[in-house]
Design a protein around this motif. Structure first.
Motif, PDB file in Angstrom:
ATOM      1  N   GLY A 131      51.547  42.593  15.304  1.00 53.04           N
ATOM      2  CA  GLY A 131      50.093  42.461  15.164  1.00 53.04           C
ATOM      3  C   GLY A 131      49.345  43.607  15.825  1.00 53.04           C
ATOM      4  N   LEU A 132      49.789  44.018  17.002  1.00 50.48           N
ATOM      5  CA  LEU A 132      49.149  45.154  17.677  1.00 50.48           C
ATOM      6  C   LEU A 132      49.319  46.436  16.871  1.00 50.48           C
ATOM      7  CD1 LEU A 132      49.840  44.879  21.508  1.00 50.48           C
ATOM      8  CD2 LEU A 132      47.673  44.659  20.295  1.00 50.48           C
ATOM      9  N   THR A 133      50.498  46.631  16.352  1.00 54.80           N
ATOM     10  CA  THR A 133      50.745  47.824  15.544  1.00 54.80           C
ATOM     11  C   THR A 133      49.830  47.844  14.321  1.00 54.80           C
ATOM     12  OG1 THR A 133      53.030  47.884  16.324  1.00 54.80           O
ATOM     13  CG2 THR A 133      52.527  49.134  14.340  1.00 54.80           C
ATOM     14  N   LEU A 134      49.661  46.686  13.699  1.00 58.81           N
ATOM     15  CA  LEU A 134      48.775  46.595  12.539  1.00 58.81           C
ATOM     16  C   LEU A 134      47.303  46.750  12.926  1.00 58.81           C
ATOM     17  CD1 LEU A 134      50.526  43.670  10.627  1.00 58.81           C
ATOM     18  CD2 LEU A 134      50.632  46.131  10.102  1.00 58.81           C
ATOM     19  N   ALA A 135      46.964  46.397  14.169  1.00 58.49           N
ATOM     20  CA  ALA A 135      45.581  46.493  14.651  1.00 58.49           C
ATOM     21  C   ALA A 135      45.242  47.890  15.169  1.00 58.49           C
ATOM     22  CB  ALA A 135      45.346  45.455  15.743  1.00 58.49           C
ATOM     23  N   ARG A 136      46.188  48.804  15.114  1.00 59.03           N
ATOM     24  CA  ARG A 136      45.996  50.151  15.663  1.00 59.03           C
ATOM     25  C   ARG A 136      44.709  50.814  15.178  1.00 59.03           C
ATOM     26  NH1 ARG A 136      49.064  53.827  18.070  1.00 59.03           N
ATOM     27  NH2 ARG A 136      48.476  55.993  17.861  1.00 59.03           N
ATOM     28  N   ALA A 137      44.452  50.781  13.885  1.00 56.61           N
ATOM     29  CA  ALA A 137      43.258  51.446  13.343  1.00 56.61           C
ATOM     30  C   ALA A 137      41.986  50.825  13.913  1.00 56.61           C
ATOM     31  CB  ALA A 137      43.251  51.377  11.822  1.00 56.61           C
ATOM     32  N   GLY A 138      41.944  49.509  14.002  1.00 56.57           N
ATOM     33  CA  GLY A 138      40.766  48.833  14.556  1.00 56.57           C
ATOM     34  C   GLY A 138      40.572  49.127  16.031  1.00 56.57           C
ATOM     35  N   LEU A 139      41.660  49.146  16.786  1.00 54.03           N
ATOM     36  CA  LEU A 139      41.553  49.491  18.205  1.00 54.03           C
ATOM     37  C   LEU A 139      41.116  50.944  18.378  1.00 54.03           C
ATOM     38  CD1 LEU A 139      44.666  47.631  19.635  1.00 54.03           C
ATOM     39  CD2 LEU A 139      42.269  47.186  20.202  1.00 54.03           C
ATOM     40  N   GLY A 140      41.616  51.818  17.533  1.00 51.73           N
ATOM     41  CA  GLY A 140      41.201  53.223  17.588  1.00 51.73           C
ATOM     42  C   GLY A 140      39.718  53.375  17.299  1.00 51.73           C
ATOM     43  N   ARG A 141      39.234  52.650  16.317  1.00 54.56           N
ATOM     44  CA  ARG A 141      37.797  52.694  15.985  1.00 54.56           C
ATOM     45  C   ARG A 141      36.972  52.146  17.157  1.00 54.56           C
ATOM     46  NH1 ARG A 141      38.430  51.324  11.349  1.00 54.56           N
ATOM     47  NH2 ARG A 141      38.565  49.077  11.598  1.00 54.56           N
ATOM     48  N   ALA A 142      37.426  51.035  17.744  1.00 58.56           N
ATOM     49  CA  ALA A 142      36.712  50.466  18.897  1.00 58.56           C
ATOM     50  C   ALA A 142      36.674  51.461  20.055  1.00 58.56           C
ATOM     51  CB  ALA A 142      37.376  49.161  19.338  1.00 58.56           C
ATOM     52  N   PHE A 143      37.785  52.165  20.293  1.00 59.50           N
ATOM     53  CA  PHE A 143      37.834  53.183  21.346  1.00 59.50           C
ATOM     54  C   PHE A 143      36.849  54.306  21.049  1.00 59.50           C
ATOM     55  CE2 PHE A 143      39.527  57.412  22.387  1.00 59.50           C
ATOM     56  CZ  PHE A 143      39.452  57.367  23.767  1.00 59.50           C
ATOM     57  N   ARG A 144      36.904  54.860  19.826  1.00 62.56           N
ATOM     58  CA  ARG A 144      36.015  55.973  19.478  1.00 62.56           C
ATOM     59  C   ARG A 144      34.543  55.570  19.591  1.00 62.56           C
ATOM     60  NH1 ARG A 144      39.998  56.322  15.789  1.00 62.56           N
ATOM     61  NH2 ARG A 144      38.733  55.382  14.127  1.00 62.56           N
ATOM     62  N   ASP A 145      34.212  54.388  19.101  1.00 63.29           N
ATOM     63  CA  ASP A 145      32.831  53.915  19.196  1.00 63.29           C
ATOM     64  C   ASP A 145      32.403  53.732  20.650  1.00 63.29           C
ATOM     65  OD1 ASP A 145      32.790  53.904  16.431  1.00 63.29           O
ATOM     66  OD2 ASP A 145      32.853  51.703  16.244  1.00 63.29           O
ATOM     67  N   ALA A 146      33.295  53.158  21.457  1.00 59.27           N
ATOM     68  CA  ALA A 146      32.976  52.919  22.867  1.00 59.27           C
ATOM     69  C   ALA A 146      32.773  54.241  23.611  1.00 59.27           C
ATOM     70  CB  ALA A 146      34.080  52.094  23.532  1.00 59.27           C
ATOM     71  N   VAL A 147      33.650  55.200  23.392  1.00 58.31           N
ATOM     72  CA  VAL A 147      33.538  56.479  24.092  1.00 58.31           C
ATOM     73  C   VAL A 147      32.295  57.236  23.625  1.00 58.31           C
ATOM     74  CG1 VAL A 147      34.674  58.695  24.522  1.00 58.31           C
ATOM     75  CG2 VAL A 147      35.981  56.579  24.669  1.00 58.31           C
ATOM     76  N   ALA A 148      31.972  57.147  22.348  1.00 58.70           N
ATOM     77  CA  ALA A 148      30.741  57.786  21.857  1.00 58.70           C
ATOM     78  C   ALA A 148      29.521  57.135  22.512  1.00 58.70           C
ATOM     79  CB  ALA A 148      30.649  57.680  20.341  1.00 58.70           C
ATOM     80  N   SER A 149      29.529  55.820  22.635  1.00 59.70           N
ATOM     81  CA  SER A 149      28.428  55.110  23.286  1.00 59.70           C
ATOM     82  C   SER A 149      28.348  55.482  24.767  1.00 59.70           C
ATOM     83  CB  SER A 149      28.623  53.603  23.116  1.00 59.70           C
ATOM     84  OG  SER A 149      27.577  52.891  23.719  1.00 59.70           O
ATOM     85  N   LEU A 150      29.511  55.571  25.417  1.00 62.66           N
ATOM     86  CA  LEU A 150      29.539  55.980  26.818  1.00 62.66           C
ATOM     87  C   LEU A 150      28.991  57.390  26.970  1.00 62.66           C
ATOM     88  CD1 LEU A 150      30.307  55.631  29.788  1.00 62.66           C
ATOM     89  CD2 LEU A 150      32.636  56.345  29.171  1.00 62.66           C
ATOM     90  N   GLU A 151      29.365  58.284  26.082  1.00 68.14           N
ATOM     91  CA  GLU A 151      28.866  59.654  26.149  1.00 68.14           C
ATOM     92  C   GLU A 151      27.340  59.668  26.043  1.00 68.14           C
ATOM     93  OE1 GLU A 151      29.890  64.010  24.305  1.00 68.14           O
ATOM     94  OE2 GLU A 151      30.114  62.288  22.965  1.00 68.14           O
ATOM     95  N   GLY A 152      26.785  58.898  25.115  1.00 67.56           N
ATOM     96  CA  GLY A 152      25.324  58.808  24.987  1.00 67.56           C
ATOM     97  C   GLY A 152      24.663  58.248  26.237  1.00 67.56           C
ATOM     98  N   ARG A 153      25.284  57.244  26.808  1.00 69.71           N
ATOM     99  CA  ARG A 153      24.759  56.627  28.037  1.00 69.71           C
ATOM    100  C   ARG A 153      24.743  57.646  29.189  1.00 69.71           C
ATOM    101  NH1 ARG A 153      24.599  51.325  30.552  1.00 69.71           N
ATOM    102  NH2 ARG A 153      25.356  51.416  32.690  1.00 69.71           N
ATOM    103  N   LEU A 154      25.833  58.403  29.304  1.00 72.83           N
ATOM    104  CA  LEU A 154      25.918  59.384  30.390  1.00 72.83           C
ATOM    105  C   LEU A 154      24.962  60.544  30.168  1.00 72.83           C
ATOM    106  CD1 LEU A 154      29.768  59.392  30.987  1.00 72.83           C
ATOM    107  CD2 LEU A 154      27.997  58.288  32.381  1.00 72.83           C
ATOM    108  N   ALA A 155      24.747  60.939  28.925  1.00 67.25           N
ATOM    109  CA  ALA A 155      23.813  62.040  28.618  1.00 67.25           C
ATOM    110  C   ALA A 155      22.379  61.646  28.928  1.00 67.25           C
ATOM    111  CB  ALA A 155      23.958  62.444  27.146  1.00 67.25           C
ATOM    112  N   ALA A 156      22.074  60.357  28.817  1.00 68.31           N
ATOM    113  CA  ALA A 156      20.697  59.877  29.051  1.00 68.31           C
ATOM    114  C   ALA A 156      20.365  59.809  30.537  1.00 68.31           C
ATOM    115  CB  ALA A 156      20.512  58.495  28.416  1.00 68.31           C
ATOM    116  N   ARG A 157      21.354  59.918  31.388  1.00 68.05           N
ATOM    117  CA  ARG A 157      21.111  59.802  32.845  1.00 68.05           C
ATOM    118  C   ARG A 157      20.613  61.078  33.426  1.00 68.05           C
ATOM    119  NH1 ARG A 157      25.709  55.838  35.296  1.00 68.05           N
ATOM    120  NH2 ARG A 157      25.021  54.051  34.134  1.00 68.05           N
TER     121      ARG A 157
END
Length: 157
Positions: A131-157
């Motif tokens: 199941g984790l192996t099959l969820a790889r794409a979704g976890l990757g998308r969640a990671f990319r979205d989270a890091v992009a959001s974190l980058e925006g948050r840090l840039a706003a400071r």
């Protein structure tokens, strides 16, 4: 139902039966990213879309994380090395399947920013591992979205 997971160490990141590794570069400096990961734990709910609650306790040695959908984790911080690595182990969860779980966030200076590498290391029954192996794409998308959001948050400071 809360379940206890196997108490593994940070070396589990290299030896786990399932290792999902994702990376992305951000414009923020490694110390700013580390601060957001390790010191501003409640802030995770602001930049990691799946997280609804994040809090540290025991002077930062433990964490409680709640995800959308009701999944809960109680975690122990295994390694917090300023501007380099932040890793934690899940000790208890209500999620079905995992027997052991460690997440590691490794930070490396990259030009004027930071390369963020997240390793999701897990063990469980064969169906869980598949199941984790099959969820790889979704976890990757969640990671990319989270890091992009974190980058925006840090840039706003």
């Amino acid at each position: 139902m809360t379940r206890q997971l196997r108490p593994v160490g940070v070396e589990f990141v290299e030896t786990a039966p399932v290792r999902l590794v994702f990376a992305r570069e951000v414009s923020a400096a490694p110390d700013a990213v580390f601060h957001a990961l390790a010191e501003d734990v409640p802030g995770w709910a602001d930049w990691f879309g799946a997280v609804t609650l994040a809090r540290s306790f025991d002077e930062g040695a433990r964490r409680e994380i709640r995800l959308r959908g009701g999944t809960r984790f109680l975690e122990t911080v295994l390694l917090a090395k300023e501007a380099e690595v932040y890793a934690y182990r899940v000790d208890e969860t209500n999620a079905p399947g995992p027997r052991a779980l460690v997440e590691e966030w490794r930070l490396t200076a990259a030009g004027s920013g930071t390369r963020v590498r997240w390793t999701f290391a897990a063990d469980g029954p064969a169906a869980f591992r598949l199941g984790l192996t099959l969820a790889r794409a979704g976890l990757g998308r969640a990671f990319r979205d989270a890091v992009a959001s974190l980058e925006g948050r840090l840039a706003a400071r």
